[in-house]
Write an enzyme that holds these catalytic residues in place. Sequence first.
Site, PDB file in Angstrom:
ATOM      1  N   THR A 142      -0.929 -22.936  18.806  1.00 22.96           N
ATOM      2  CA  THR A 142      -2.173 -22.379  19.256  1.00 22.96           C
ATOM      3  C   THR A 142      -2.881 -21.475  18.229  1.00 22.96           C
ATOM      4  OG1 THR A 142      -3.544 -21.298  21.005  1.00 22.96           O
ATOM      5  CG2 THR A 142      -1.251 -20.955  20.853  1.00 22.96           C
ATOM      6  N   GLN A 143      -4.196 -21.270  18.146  1.00 23.63           N
ATOM      7  CA  GLN A 143      -4.908 -20.366  17.445  1.00 23.63           C
ATOM      8  C   GLN A 143      -5.123 -19.136  18.365  1.00 23.63           C
ATOM      9  OE1 GLN A 143      -9.267 -21.766  16.638  1.00 23.63           O
ATOM     10  NE2 GLN A 143      -7.936 -23.396  15.774  1.00 23.63           N
ATOM     11  N   CYS A 144      -4.820 -19.018  19.689  1.00 20.50           N
ATOM     12  CA  CYS A 144      -4.892 -17.989  20.420  1.00 20.50           C
ATOM     13  C   CYS A 144      -4.037 -16.847  19.697  1.00 20.50           C
ATOM     14  CB  CYS A 144      -4.483 -18.238  21.930  1.00 20.50           C
ATOM     15  SG  CYS A 144      -5.845 -19.301  22.610  1.00 20.50           S
ATOM     16  N   SER A 149      -0.053  -9.686  -1.046  1.00 16.94           N
ATOM     17  CA  SER A 149      -0.870 -11.036  -1.165  1.00 16.94           C
ATOM     18  C   SER A 149      -0.218 -11.964  -2.202  1.00 16.94           C
ATOM     19  CB  SER A 149      -2.342 -10.889  -1.355  1.00 16.94           C
ATOM     20  OG  SER A 149      -3.040  -9.890  -0.503  1.00 16.94           O
ATOM     21  N   THR A 208       0.845  -1.200  -0.149  1.00 19.72           N
ATOM     22  CA  THR A 208       0.074  -0.081  -0.043  1.00 19.72           C
ATOM     23  C   THR A 208       0.958   1.225  -0.013  1.00 19.72           C
ATOM     24  OG1 THR A 208      -1.743  -1.132   1.074  1.00 19.72           O
ATOM     25  CG2 THR A 208      -1.770   1.380   1.183  1.00 19.72           C
TER      26      THR A 208
HETATM   27  N1  ASP Z   1      -2.977  -5.466   0.206  1.00 20.13           N
HETATM   28  C1  ASP Z   1      -1.862  -4.660   0.679  1.00 20.13           C
HETATM   29  C2  ASP Z   1      -0.486  -5.557   0.774  1.00 20.13           C
HETATM   30  O1  ASP Z   1      -0.240  -6.163   1.862  1.00 20.13           O
HETATM   31  C3  ASP Z   1      -1.916  -3.934   2.248  1.00 20.13           C
HETATM   32  C4  ASP Z   1      -0.882  -3.210   2.798  1.00 20.13           C
HETATM   33  O2  ASP Z   1       0.247  -2.788   2.226  1.00 20.13           O
HETATM   34  O3  ASP Z   1      -1.023  -2.849   3.923  1.00 20.13           O
HETATM   35  O4  ASP Z   1       0.429  -5.399  -0.146  1.00 20.13           O
END
Ligand code: ASP
Length: 343
Positions: free
Chosen positions: A277-279, A61, A15
């Site tokens: 753990t998922q905690c 992602s 971002t």
């Molecule tokens: N979707 C963006 C990424 O991980 C979110 C971010 O940069 O905060 O590239």
Amino acid sequence: MSERSRVLIIYTGGTIGMMADPRSGALLPMDMAHLELHVPELERIDVDLDAVSFERPIDSSDMRPADWITMARIIGERYDRHDGFVVLHGSDTMAYTASALSYLLEGLGKPVVLTGSQLPIGTIRTDGKENLLTAIEIAAANEGGRPIVSEVAVYFEYALFRGNRTVKVHAERFEAFRSPNWPLLAEAGVHLRYDRQAMLPRRNGPLHVHERLNENVGVIPLFPGIRADWVCHALSTPGMRAVVLTTFGSGNGPTDTAFLKALHEARERGIVLVNVTQCVGGRVEQGRYVTSQAFAEMGVVSGHDLTVEAAITKLMFLFGQELSAEEVARHVQVPLCGEMSVS
Ligand code: ASP
């Protein structure tokens, strides 16, 4: 007169360097020049800066293990020329990248600071500017010519975290990260206050960059009602070497016979199963409850207080070292670079 520090910025996307697509309004990664244009302060900073950029900056992602190796390689190639490194990265998978880099950069003795932002750098209320400028300051910080931080860290919203202890906890707040099982390495206010007790000790040895990761690993999050045949299916995926089970509380799961049989059969086929753990915080204690006894008995390995991010990347790393399943099961329980505390 002390020499100015030299810091390398590695821009991967995220971002921080994005702009809204005029047609769809969706955020798209832009190039490094876009970033520099919006941070004129970079010209005035008392640090010698160099920058390299991914040929095509990406939303994190889309980050893959091969990209982690590219980053590690860049750091290895420039290690002697720079005092510290800032990796600009999307926040979504930053904790995975930070964990992976911590294993790939064995013997790291200089700061590698990952940062990014929740709002693009070109927007008025952006958090990106402060994150970037302070990350550079941390990467350049030294005492008598020796770096203050000598590990992979994440800097976000006035806090410096150990990279392989971080989790992204918020999709909107500027305080997007936490390291629930480890104290902050530093806090940024009027002064940058480092917690030396929390940091890894300085290392003087050479850096060894590992360049192999094995992607044949997975994660199965447990939930009430989880279908044994589905678990069996997932664990039967061809080539699978290890699976992280994210369990309830201190490492517990269903005692349903069909479910346990699916795990047992995977163990018999040599699949390494790691209990995390998922905690958000705390640790696994197999055998504390009856609901985790069967795990211990069939050789499910305790992940202690590993995050899922640190566990999955540790397995990729260990299997990348061509270790046998037994060796991986042993090594995964031993801290490599501050990612876990074994009680
Ligand atoms: N979707 C963006 C990424 O991980 C979110 C971010 O940069 O905060 O590239």
